[in-house]
Scaffold this motif. Structure first.
Motif, mmCIF file in Angstrom:
data_model
loop_
_atom_site.group_PDB
_atom_site.id
_atom_site.type_symbol
_atom_site.label_atom_id
_atom_site.label_comp_id
_atom_site.label_asym_id
_atom_site.label_seq_id
_atom_site.Cartn_x
_atom_site.Cartn_y
_atom_site.Cartn_z
ATOM 1 N N ILE A 1 0.828 -1.207 0.000
ATOM 2 C CA ILE A 1 0.000 0.000 0.000
ATOM 3 C C ILE A 1 0.861 1.257 0.000
ATOM 4 C CG2 ILE A 1 -1.629 1.347 1.390
ATOM 5 C CD1 ILE A 1 -2.832 -1.366 2.293
ATOM 6 N N ILE A 2 1.908 1.269 0.818
ATOM 7 C CA ILE A 2 2.791 2.441 0.846
ATOM 8 C C ILE A 2 3.502 2.600 -0.497
ATOM 9 C CG2 ILE A 2 4.823 3.463 1.938
ATOM 10 C CD1 ILE A 2 4.027 2.029 4.523
ATOM 11 N N ALA A 3 3.944 1.478 -1.071
ATOM 12 C CA ALA A 3 4.649 1.538 -2.360
ATOM 13 C C ALA A 3 3.751 2.056 -3.466
ATOM 14 C CB ALA A 3 5.182 0.155 -2.729
ATOM 15 N N THR A 4 2.439 1.857 -3.323
ATOM 16 C CA THR A 4 1.505 2.343 -4.345
ATOM 17 C C THR A 4 1.579 3.856 -4.496
ATOM 18 O OG1 THR A 4 0.042 0.483 -3.865
ATOM 19 C CG2 THR A 4 -0.906 2.320 -5.072
ATOM 20 N N PHE A 5 1.949 4.558 -3.434
ATOM 21 C CA PHE A 5 2.109 6.004 -3.546
ATOM 22 C C PHE A 5 3.219 6.367 -4.534
ATOM 23 C CE2 PHE A 5 -0.095 5.751 0.548
ATOM 24 C CZ PHE A 5 -1.049 6.745 0.381
ATOM 25 N N GLY A 6 4.139 5.417 -4.761
ATOM 26 C CA GLY A 6 5.177 5.659 -5.752
ATOM 27 C C GLY A 6 4.614 5.831 -7.146
ATOM 28 N N ILE A 7 3.463 5.195 -7.416
ATOM 29 C CA ILE A 7 2.819 5.352 -8.720
ATOM 30 C C ILE A 7 2.314 6.782 -8.888
ATOM 31 C CG2 ILE A 7 0.953 4.523 -10.186
ATOM 32 C CD1 ILE A 7 1.117 1.847 -8.740
ATOM 33 N N VAL A 8 1.744 7.322 -7.802
ATOM 34 C CA VAL A 8 1.265 8.708 -7.846
ATOM 35 C C VAL A 8 2.432 9.666 -8.078
ATOM 36 C CG1 VAL A 8 0.058 10.506 -6.562
ATOM 37 C CG2 VAL A 8 -0.634 8.110 -6.303
ATOM 38 N N LEU A 9 3.523 9.429 -7.367
ATOM 39 C CA LEU A 9 4.700 10.286 -7.534
ATOM 40 C C LEU A 9 5.288 10.131 -8.931
ATOM 41 C CD1 LEU A 9 6.408 9.698 -4.062
ATOM 42 C CD2 LEU A 9 5.050 11.677 -4.786
ATOM 43 N N ALA A 10 5.196 8.914 -9.490
ATOM 44 C CA ALA A 10 5.713 8.693 -10.845
ATOM 45 C C ALA A 10 4.984 9.567 -11.851
ATOM 46 C CB ALA A 10 5.589 7.226 -11.228
#
Length: 505
Positions: free
Chosen positions: A417-426
């Motif tokens: 779930i935390i890593a999913t925020f990396g998609i938003v930042l991408a």
């Protein structure tokens, strides 16, 4: 002759051919380098069709005693994991040669030296993925540093000498730690059936180790691979090396050599030290998630286009590492597919960025405004590469990133779930530079920039084709990767989590 050995010998023979060509015949040197890399790529494709994906054992095996007194052999072979990475490496090599046709100009040495280094590096890349003797792997692992050091220091730009030295020191430090662990394994094997460096036999040695010994030996390997990958906080050499190297060298550095780190985590960390891998998994997952978010934040703030691409790779390697240590077949398959897809998406970004920089004379993102109007083919190539890096559905990286997140969520939902925020930042670190560089008013000085020429279009076309094709149909790769990933999970005593609905019945 063994198929893998033939692939390794071809680049060496090509380098010898280039060595006898007079230095002033630059075109013949380039043609010889391109022809050699194409032959290697064809041989790899033929090996791909001969490979039995249902067989999870090593194939195309060759083992010849090298230093018998120490149990060291020239032993090579491939499974689904290593074959995919070898294929990626040898397909990128001719693209790098063709795309960077003029990269050797302005270097410290001649074009002949540049292409000899490229071909020697190709041999090392094949060898490091194919080695089934741990000592042989270490030799290739360290030998790769030499051509890369000279490619960065001799043909790069900016602070190229400092970047090359920093790359070398970080890699040598990791290599020394790994060597200490290899020696430890050798000693333990001698006390339990005879000295050996064979990876299959060494994979049984964990049964004879204490938990402390296994943890220490695991750390020696993991730190070396984390530096190579790179994983936060051992990543700091990468932005400097990528910014100083030529675009083609950067493609091989980030697209291929960094995969040796994540490949090594699977081939050696998990296979040789399964118990230690379980012990350190929570810590490694934290480092992976930090890499994902930290690399993304650095990319958002980047002003230099080459550093931007390097920072995005730190984030992507965080996803790959997370998939590996999720200890699920989906996570492993996604991580391996991610390695392949990242190689091509990064290649597209670096090659197009290199052409942009050579035309504009600047690597600052703000200097490329309005390129879509002036150089539409180049602009669209960069856009597609960027969208692949963003993992847009329909492009190759989406499938691998999805598998990593799903595979991680089934066992470590918080990390996923935390890593999913990396998609938003991408979305931010890709769309912001796309907007600045490709759209908006044309920046003064860009009005007459030439679009891609025929050679450049031929070079980038197969890369874009792979990105699009694997986005819609990744089955050819997954059919080879999935059995190998399942074998890794099962052979080391891991099992996929059972869905809660099934568990409750």
């Amino acid at each position: 002759m063994n198929a893998i050995t033939s692939m390794m010998l071809l680049p060496l023979l090509g380098s010898l051919l280039i060595a006898v060509i007079p230095s002033d015949q630059v075109l013949r040197v380039k043609q010889a380098a391109l022809g050699t890399t194409l032959l290697v790529a064809i041989s790899a494709v033929l090996a791909w069709f001969k490979f039995d994906s249902a067989n999870t054992a090593f194939q195309f095996v060759q083992s010849t005693p090298w230093i018998p007194s120490f149990g060291i052999s020239y032993a090579v072979g491939v499974d689904g994991l290593s074959l995919v990475l070898i294929l990626m490496s040898v397909l990128l090599a001719p693209i790098v040669v063709l795309a960077g046709w003029n990269e050797s100009e302005g270097g410290r040495w001649s074009a002949k030296v540049f292409y000899i280094l490229i071909l020697v590096l190709e041999t090392m890349m094949i060898g490091v993925f194919a080695a089934t003797d741990v000592f042989l792997f270490y030799v290739f692992f360290e030998a790769m540093l030499i051509p890369v050091y000279f490619l960065i220091g001799g043909y790069g730009s900016g602070e190229r000498a400092a970047a090359a030295v920093k790359f070398l020191l970080y890699s040598l430090f990791g290599g020394l730690l790994m060597l200490a662990s290899i020696i430890g394994l050798y000693v333990i094997s001698g006390a339990n059936g005879g000295h050996t460096f064979d990876i299959t036999k060494l994979s049984e040695m964990h049964n004879y180790m204490s938990s402390t010994t296994q943890n220490l030996l695991f750390l020696g390997f993991f730190i070396a691979f984390a530096i190579k990958a790179p994983v936060w906080p051992l990543h700091t050499w990468l932005p400097d090396a990528a910014a100083s190297a030529t675009p083609g060298t950067s493609v091989l550095l980030l697209g291929v050599l960094d995969k040796v780190g994540t490949f090594g985590m699977i081939r050696f960390c998990l296979a040789l030290f399964p118990d230690a891998s379980k012990t350190f998994t929570p810590i490694i997952l934290v480092l992976a998630v930090i890499s994902i978010l930290y690399g993304a934040f650095l990319a958002i703030g980047a002003r230099d286009i080459k550093r931007l691409i390097a920072y995005t790779s730190i984030s992507h390697f965080g996803f790959i590492t997370m998939g590996i240590f999720a200890m699920t077949t989906q996570g492993h398959s996604g991580a391996t597919l991610y390695m392949f897809n990242h190689g091509f998406s990064t290649a597209a970004l670096f090659l197009v960025a290199g052409w942009m920089i050579s035309r504009r004379g600047s690597s600052t993102i703000a200097d490329f405004g309005g390129l879509q109007r002036v150089t539409p083919v180049m602009a669209w190539s960069f856009f597609i590469a960027g969208m692949s890096s963003l993992a847009l559905p329909g492009l190759s990286s989406f499938v691998s990133e999805f598998l990593v997140l799903v595979g991680t969520y089934t066992r470590y939902p918080v990390a996923a779930i935390i890593a999913t925020f990396g998609i938003v930042l991408a979305a931010l670190y890709i769309l912001i530079p796309v907007q600045k560089a490709l759209h908006g008013p044309t920046t003064p000085g860009n009005e007459n920039l030439p679009d891609l020429n025929i050679r450049e279009k031929v070079a980038i076309a197969p890369v874009i084709a792979v990105i699009v094709a694997l986005g819609f149909y990744p089955a050819p790769l997954l059919n080879v990767i999935n059995p190998a990933s399942a074998h890794v999970i099962e052979s080391q005593g891991f099992t996929d989590p059972v869905p809660s609905e099934s568990a409750g019945k």
